[in-house]
Design an enzyme around this catalytic site. Structure first.
Site, PDB file in Angstrom:
ATOM      1  N   HIS A  76       0.808  -1.219   0.000  1.00  0.00           N
ATOM      2  CA  HIS A  76       0.000   0.000   0.000  1.00  0.00           C
ATOM      3  C   HIS A  76       0.840   1.267   0.000  1.00  0.00           C
ATOM      4  O   HIS A  76       0.362   2.342  -0.398  1.00  0.00           O
ATOM      5  CB  HIS A  76      -0.936  -0.016   1.214  1.00  0.00           C
ATOM      6  CG  HIS A  76      -2.137   0.867   1.086  1.00  0.00           C
ATOM      7  ND1 HIS A  76      -2.259   1.839   0.126  1.00  0.00           N
ATOM      8  CD2 HIS A  76      -3.289   0.923   1.821  1.00  0.00           C
ATOM      9  CE1 HIS A  76      -3.431   2.453   0.264  1.00  0.00           C
ATOM     10  NE2 HIS A  76      -4.062   1.918   1.286  1.00  0.00           N
ATOM     11  N   ASP A 102      -9.513  -4.237 -18.480  1.00  0.00           N
ATOM     12  CA  ASP A 102      -9.757  -5.182 -19.574  1.00  0.00           C
ATOM     13  C   ASP A 102      -8.420  -5.754 -20.057  1.00  0.00           C
ATOM     14  O   ASP A 102      -7.592  -5.041 -20.617  1.00  0.00           O
ATOM     15  CB  ASP A 102     -10.470  -4.448 -20.723  1.00  0.00           C
ATOM     16  CG  ASP A 102     -10.781  -5.345 -21.911  1.00  0.00           C
ATOM     17  OD1 ASP A 102     -10.454  -6.553 -21.860  1.00  0.00           O
ATOM     18  OD2 ASP A 102     -11.341  -4.828 -22.900  1.00  0.00           O
TER      19      ASP A 102
END
Length: 458
Positions: free
Chosen positions: A163, A378
């Protein structure tokens, strides 16, 4: 189709490999910003994507591995390792060692996950690779990726991100670049921007705003929640539920955002369920993306941590005894605190206090990931059937936070999934409060009579 929360399956993993940039990359050290290397971000955040297969016969593992290697040419810091300089300052050693990548296969189909894809996911530990042993923020791969082929031809893409490197927006930016390269692009449509100095503390640092999220309060009343006998559930809020909540507000508050209304609702119901002492101070931390709060805004390709978590503070008695509109006004005022000056002051405070952690005693953090764009990633098989957080929790303590996750059913209709983790008796009271607020039937644990907005539990 089998209910999601009763699904069991096996995953066969290959040995982890390191995927390096496809071309030589600069060898240098890059400093993280003073917002990046705060103590509370030194952990892994998991995300997961589910995709349907197609008739082309392409292998998602090979396609994504190649796209990843090509994307790392542009995002080469992800292929490096964190080091610690004097004062525990984190820097990236851009040495090109690579990110961890695991190829896997599962004896399950996408349809077997049921009508809805949302946290909590069954057998998540099988789909999400993690390095064995205790986690170290230093000298470890900054991304851990697993691509799991499903029996139906679909696949699951799961990732652990350190993170300190990025927030949700930054991670999605990188994953979209991987997808573009996997589909044959020569480069990402949004070029990455490092420039972490944009969110460094001033010299000299000076705290000019109030940051109640960092209040230091001793837990003298033993108010930390024990992590045994926990109940982890997901709730769905579609148009009907949101309309009910909105119509229950005074007319001047009905134009409030979906995030503001849901956050106020959860905070109030959760506080009632926890049965605080009325004089106990409680607070809500709402994560706010600050990219557009600067003048000029941060560059479009900036992929570091660029958010704040301003606090709304009140007593438990006031929060529980007042109508929902009281909590809503506190949420809106907290969000409005986040300005460019607030972010500068936040970076200064973190440096002055030595990367201080937020106060967790009777705090509740809410994060909205619905606009991060996880579902739009995608890799060549279209948009994800589900894309977003894998667990619905921030950090190691799942009771401390909730996430708002974009949910699309099989018909393409969108709603918001809210994840909540509480001790079992507290969860029963929480569900009752939500039921009452939404004017639903009494809550029950029977599966055939559960709350109309409860969609799963584990």
């Amino acid at each position: 189709m089998a209910p999601q929360d009763s699904l069991l399956f096996k995953v066969r993993r290959c040995e982890a490999e390191l995927v390096r940039p496809a071309k030589p990359t600069p060898r240098k050290y890059k400093r993280l910003s003073d917002l990046d290397d705060r103590e509370g971000l030194r952990f892994l955040i998991p995300a997961i994507q589910f995709y349907r297969g197609d008739s082309t016969g392409r292998d998602p593992v090979r396609t994504i591995r190649e796209g990843l290697a090509n994307a790392l040419v542009f995002y080469y810091p992800f292929a490096g390792r964190l080091r610690e300089w004097p004062g525990r300052k984190l820097v990236v050693d851009c040495n090109g060692e690579g990110v961890a990548f695991v190829e896997a296969e599962a004896d399950v189909t996408l349809d077997q996950f049921g009508d809805a894809l949302h946290p909590p996911f069954p057998c998540l530990e099988e789909l999400l690779f993690n390095i064995p042993g205790p986690f170290s923020v230093l000298d470890s791969p900054l991304l851990l990726i697993q691509v799991t082929r499903l029996k139906c031809g679909g696949f699951v893409f799961a990732v652990h991100l350190n993170h300190t490197m990025s927030d949700a927006m930054g991670l999605v930016q990188f994953l979209k670049a991987v997808g573009e390269m996997a589909r044959g692009a020569n480069g990402p449509s949004v070029l990455p921007v490092w420039q972490r100095e944009l969110l460094d503390a001033r010299d000299p640092p000076r705290v000019t705003c109030t940051h109640r999220e960092f209040d230091q309060v001793a837990d003298s009343k033993r108010t930390l929640i024990r992590l045994d006998d926990m109940d982890y559930r997901s709730f769905i809020f579609g148009p009907d539920q949101m309309s009910t909540l909105r119509n229950g507000l005074p007319p001047h508050q009905r134009t409030s955002s979906r995030f503001e209304i849901l956050t106020a609702c959860l905070w109030r119901c959760r506080t009632i369920a926890l049965q605080h002492d009325p004089e106990e101070e409680v607070r809500l931390l709402c994560i706010v993306n600050a990219r557009t709060k600067f003048d000029p805004p941060l560059p479009a390709g900036y992929y570091g941590n660029a958010y704040a978590f301003p606090a709304a503070v009140t007593s438990a008695g006031k929060l529980c005894q007042n109508p929902l509109g009281y909590a809503l006004e506190l949420v809106k005022k907290a969000k409005a605190q986040v300005t460019e000056e607030y972010m500068r002051s936040l970076a200064d405070l973190l440096v002055i206090r030595g990367r201080s952690r937020v106060r967790e005693v009777w705090s509740f953090m809410v994060s909205d990931t619905t606009k991060a764009g996880f579902g739009d990633v995608d890799f060549g098989w279209g948009k994800a059937m589900y894309g977003g957080p894998a667990t619905g929790a921030l950090g190691a303590d799942p009771t401390f936070s909730s996430m708002f996750i974009l949910f699309r059913n099989w018909q393409g209709e969108t709603s918001i999934v809210v994840t909540v983790c509480l001790p079992a008796p507290v969860m029963q009271r929480f569900v009752q409060e939500l039921d009452a607020l939404l004017k639903g039937p009494p809550a029950t644990t029977a599966r055939n009579k559960k709350s109309p907005f409860l969609i799963s539990s584990m």
